[in-house]
Design a protein around this motif. Structure first.
Motif, PDB file in Angstrom:
ATOM      1  N   UNK A   1      -0.875 -13.053  -5.971  1.00 32.34           N
ATOM      2  CA  UNK A   1      -0.064 -11.775  -5.628  1.00 32.34           C
ATOM      3  C   UNK A   1      -0.557 -10.890  -7.657  1.00 32.34           C
ATOM      4  N   UNK A   2      -0.706  -9.719  -6.525  1.00 32.88           N
ATOM      5  CA  UNK A   2      -1.790  -8.831  -7.441  1.00 32.88           C
ATOM      6  C   UNK A   2      -0.832  -7.090  -7.074  1.00 32.88           C
ATOM      7  N   UNK A   3      -0.832  -6.368  -8.188  1.00 35.56           N
ATOM      8  CA  UNK A   3       0.647  -5.279  -8.107  1.00 35.56           C
ATOM      9  C   UNK A   3      -0.359  -4.278  -8.436  1.00 35.56           C
ATOM     10  N   UNK A   4      -0.505  -3.620  -8.629  1.00 31.56           N
ATOM     11  CA  UNK A   4      -1.338  -2.129  -9.368  1.00 31.56           C
ATOM     12  C   UNK A   4      -0.095  -0.824  -9.112  1.00 31.56           C
ATOM     13  N   UNK A   5       0.392  -0.869 -10.849  1.00 32.46           N
ATOM     14  CA  UNK A   5       0.990   0.593 -10.752  1.00 32.46           C
ATOM     15  C   UNK A   5       0.666   1.683 -11.228  1.00 32.46           C
ATOM     16  N   UNK A   6       0.723   3.071 -11.215  1.00 28.33           N
ATOM     17  CA  UNK A   6      -0.224   3.820 -11.916  1.00 28.33           C
ATOM     18  C   UNK A   6       0.786   5.169 -11.632  1.00 28.33           C
ATOM     19  N   UNK A   7       0.588   5.970 -12.482  1.00 30.72           N
ATOM     20  CA  UNK A   7       0.828   7.122 -12.782  1.00 30.72           C
ATOM     21  C   UNK A   7      -0.548   8.114 -13.647  1.00 30.72           C
ATOM     22  N   UNK A   8       0.229   9.571 -13.239  1.00 28.15           N
ATOM     23  CA  UNK A   8      -1.121  10.156 -13.377  1.00 28.15           C
ATOM     24  C   UNK A   8      -1.095  11.349 -14.536  1.00 28.15           C
ATOM     25  N   UNK A   9      -1.985  12.442 -15.021  1.00 27.32           N
ATOM     26  CA  UNK A   9      -0.846  13.216 -16.048  1.00 27.32           C
ATOM     27  C   UNK A   9      -0.229  14.478 -14.991  1.00 27.32           C
ATOM     28  N   UNK A  10       1.220  14.265 -15.589  1.00 27.75           N
ATOM     29  CA  UNK A  10       2.108  16.098 -15.143  1.00 27.75           C
ATOM     30  C   UNK A  10       2.267  15.377 -13.914  1.00 27.75           C
ATOM     31  N   UNK A  11       2.725  14.143 -13.353  1.00 24.29           N
ATOM     32  CA  UNK A  11       3.752  13.290 -12.208  1.00 24.29           C
ATOM     33  C   UNK A  11       5.136  12.920 -13.179  1.00 24.29           C
ATOM     34  N   UNK A  12       5.721  12.851 -11.939  1.00 21.07           N
ATOM     35  CA  UNK A  12       7.416  12.863 -12.491  1.00 21.07           C
ATOM     36  C   UNK A  12       7.647  11.551 -12.669  1.00 21.07           C
ATOM     37  N   UNK A  13       6.643  10.779 -11.579  1.00 21.55           N
ATOM     38  CA  UNK A  13       7.398   9.364 -11.216  1.00 21.55           C
ATOM     39  C   UNK A  13       5.541   9.105 -10.665  1.00 21.55           C
ATOM     40  N   UNK A  14       5.838   7.130 -11.065  1.00 22.95           N
ATOM     41  CA  UNK A  14       4.378   6.383 -11.030  1.00 22.95           C
ATOM     42  C   UNK A  14       4.637   5.800  -9.653  1.00 22.95           C
ATOM     43  N   UNK A  15       3.705   5.722  -8.631  1.00 26.01           N
ATOM     44  CA  UNK A  15       3.604   4.347  -7.962  1.00 26.01           C
ATOM     45  C   UNK A  15       2.653   3.137  -8.071  1.00 26.01           C
ATOM     46  N   UNK A  16       3.181   2.209  -7.329  1.00 23.60           N
ATOM     47  CA  UNK A  16       2.903   0.960  -7.320  1.00 23.60           C
ATOM     48  C   UNK A  16       2.093   0.767  -5.752  1.00 23.60           C
ATOM     49  N   UNK A  17       0.760  -0.483  -5.629  1.00 32.32           N
ATOM     50  CA  UNK A  17       0.253  -0.590  -4.376  1.00 32.32           C
ATOM     51  C   UNK A  17       0.283  -2.610  -4.508  1.00 32.32           C
ATOM     52  N   UNK A  18       0.314  -3.260  -3.294  1.00 33.33           N
ATOM     53  CA  UNK A  18       0.000  -3.996  -3.124  1.00 33.33           C
ATOM     54  C   UNK A  18      -0.436  -4.609  -1.117  1.00 33.33           C
ATOM     55  N   UNK A  19      -1.327  -5.272  -1.203  1.00 29.50           N
ATOM     56  CA  UNK A  19      -1.277  -6.088  -0.027  1.00 29.50           C
ATOM     57  C   UNK A  19      -0.634  -7.359   0.328  1.00 29.50           C
ATOM     58  N   UNK A  20      -0.096  -6.843   1.754  1.00 24.91           N
ATOM     59  CA  UNK A  20       0.340  -8.085   2.000  1.00 24.91           C
ATOM     60  C   UNK A  20      -0.265  -8.719   4.098  1.00 24.91           C
ATOM     61  N   UNK A  21      -0.124 -10.098   3.990  1.00 28.58           N
ATOM     62  CA  UNK A  21      -0.424 -10.207   5.309  1.00 28.58           C
ATOM     63  C   UNK A  21      -1.724 -10.631   5.649  1.00 28.58           C
TER      64      UNK A  21
END
Length: 607
Positions: A108-128
């Protein structure tokens, strides 16, 4: 219904995971390499239950854009190569684009990341079943966090092959150690079950880098290590190699990096083994942390799914560079240079107290450094050079008493091995230097001195050949015959004259004069095998060295021979001028030092 069908995405990824993910340590390797490729200056690793329940890697690298997050978990998706030219000169640790997809298919893998200058980050996971990516907002600073939970939860057959928590964590910690040694400019932190195991600051100077090696490889290794720094023809070798007396029963303290990637390579292993051949005790293994830097186009790293193996495009050149660099580094260590010898039993070095200055490069009270006498050429001189040191030792003989060295005056330069005081049981020489007492095995020391002189004398002369009365015919493969025909100079340099007599036949007409009684057929076959497999061969040199070593052993001063003080001092001075004099021809130590602190502790003085 067609017999040939496309596999669904999850099954294809699980099959691919069999090459990449063997255990939690395999996952950590891929994630740490990604973090370093992202330019991370700090990496934190959190582990629970040996990495099976939880493995989280957080870095402060440049991060992943929101639109790229779904692609990051797809097979063969990477930002590190674009075309064939990039593949032929890979400068990153990762490049296949399979790791995250393979890991996500068996956990069960979750990948969260953010780049310089962005206010918030995002995360992705695969399902199904089709592993469709799902992207959601997530509070995250610049960088990336990969969280893996419940490894092999959906493949119970593979989960049963995992070992105990302690065993899995040991494998995982070893991977952490290898990666942490590869990048000194990055800070690393490892916790297991909420307990901090390693806290490694960034090594921005030589002291911090040496401190990291000491933490990960042991303080004993750094105390008994020789720094290596060689650069030639666009190739650089640097790091640390353990003294021959700091050896291991297993090859468990050997770290070799090519352009920052830890590898196991037969060419490298052979070159290192040959460099230690003359000084390492039989059955023991050297310890080293070495870094090789060269043009990425000269290395093919795309030869193994886990990238543990590489292939050098110029194997012979790399082998020759490694062997000559390490061989010369070992040879340049003399008594009084570098560190004191310490014999290792059961992989635990005997405690050796360091001098107050932290170095064995001795200096007289006046501040003038000691310069050893130049090594004398030729062999067979034995201890006849005692007269040359008569002015140094000035023995006193009163009423038949044995000659004893007077104490050094304040303005006298003290040699590293000091001055002889006495001989013990006709075997050991006891000497006194600035740091305390020196004990020398006189036969082992003289054996090394004689052996080095024999080798020097032999190397200055051309290898003399002797024609065979009856030439020896060899049946070989056509590949071996082609090689012998195309490169006759390789054999002539070793003293052989080998000619081709047929498609699969060679004829040996001349052999080295010193090896005329050896099995010439076996030697030629072994040399051919080495040349084809490794691009070089030291078989003949090994045979010659074995013969010279035997001659040196028989020609050295024997036990129970009484030496005068001038003779003992002559032997000490020759040791200081002879290469590899810290070990005899068989790899045993020739001398050891006991400091005044050691002696005080032994007799409880000052306690």
């Amino acid at each position: 219904m067609s017999k040939i069908q496309l596999l669904d995405s999850r099954l294809a990824n699980q099959i691919a995971a069999g090459e990449v993910v063997e255990r939690p340590a395999s996952v950590l390797k891929e994630l740490l390499e990604n973090a370093l490729d992202a330019g991370a200056e700090s990496v934190n690793v959190d582990v629970e239950q040996g990495g099976v329940k939880l493995l989280k890697v957080r870095d402060n690298g440049h991060g992943i854009e929101r639109d790229d997050l779904p692609l990051a978990l797809s097979r063969h998706a990477t930002s590190k190569i674009r075309g064939l030219d990039d593949l032929e000169a890979i400068g990153t640790l990762g490049f296949r684009g399979e790791a995250l997809a393979a890991i996500s298919s068996v956990s069960r893998l979750t990948l969260a990341s953010n780049v310089e200058g962005e206010a918030e980050g995002w995360q992705v996971q695969v399902e199904g079943r089709d592993m469709a990516p799902s992207v959601t907002p997530a509070g995250h600073p610049r960088g990336t966090t990969v969280t893996m939970r419940d490894l092999f939860f959906n493949t119970p057959a593979r989960r049963r092959f995992l070992r105990t928590e302690k065993t899995e964590f040991n494998h995982l910690e070893e991977v952490f150690r290898r990666i942490a040694l590869s990048e000194f400019n990055t800070a690393f932190r490892l916790t297991h079950n909420q307990k901090v195991i390693h806290q490694l600051p960034a090594g921005l100077d030589d002291t911090l880098r040496a401190g990291r090696v000491a933490k990960l490889c042991g303080k004993g290794f750094m105390e008994q290590a020789i720094p290596v720094e060689v650069e030639r023809d666009g190739i650089r070798l640097h790091g640390w190699m353990g003294l021959p007396t700091f050896s291991r029963s297993q090859a468990d303290l050997q770290y070799f990096y090519v352009n920052g990637r830890v590898i196991r390579d037969k060419v490298v292993n052979h070159a290192v083994r040959q460099a230690y051949a003359d000084v390492l005790y039989h059955g023991r293994h050297p310890a080293y942390v070495l870094f090789l830097e060269l043009d990425p186009a000269m290395v093919d790293v795309n030869v193994h799914p886990t990238k543990h193996e590489v292939r050098f495009r110029e194997q012979r050149m790399v082998h020759g560079f490694l062997y000559s660099s390490l061989h010369r580094t070992i040879a340049d260590v003399r008594p009084g240079q570098g560190v004191e010898p310490a014999v290792v039993y059961d992989d635990v070095p005997m405690p050796v107290s360091e001098p107050s200055q932290g170095s064995m490069s001795l200096t007289a009270p006046s501040g003038r450094p000691y310069t050893p006498p130049p090594a004398s050429g030729g062999y067979g001189q034995g201890l006849r050079q005692a007269d040359a040191y008569g002015a140094l030792v000035q023995p006193r003989i009163e009423d038949g008493a044995p000659a004893v060295m007077p104490p050094a005056s304040d303005d006298e330069t003290v040699p590293p091995l000091g001055y002889a005081v006495a001989q013990l049981h006709g075997i050991f020489i006891l000497a006194e230097n600035q740091h305390g007492m020196v004990v020398v095995d006189m036969h082992a020391a003289h054996e090394r001195i004689t052996y080095e002189r024999l080798k020097q004398s032999w190397s200055t002369d051309k290898v003399r050949s002797q024609p065979l009365l009856v030439p020896v015919s060899l049946a070989v493969s056509s590949r071996e015959a082609d090689f012998a025909e195309e490169q006759p100079e390789v054999f002539s340099r070793l003293g052989f004259v080998v000619e081709r007599a047929g498609p699969e036949t060679l004829v040996v007409r001349e052999v080295p004069a010193m090896l005329r009684n050896s099995d010439s057929e076996s030697m030629v076959r072994d040399v051919l095998s080495d040349l084809l497999a490794q691009g070089s061969s030291e078989r003949i040199e090994q045979k010659l060295d074995e013969l010279l070593s035997t001659m040196a052993c028989h020609g050295s001063v024997r036990a129970n021979r009484r030496l005068t003080v001038p003779e003992m001092n002559a032997l000490l001075r020759d040791m200081e001028a002879t290469e590899r004099s810290g070990q005899c021809n068989h790899g045993r130590p020739t001398w050891t030092q006991m400091s005044l602190k050691d002696l005080d502790r032994l007799f409880m003085r000052g306690q």
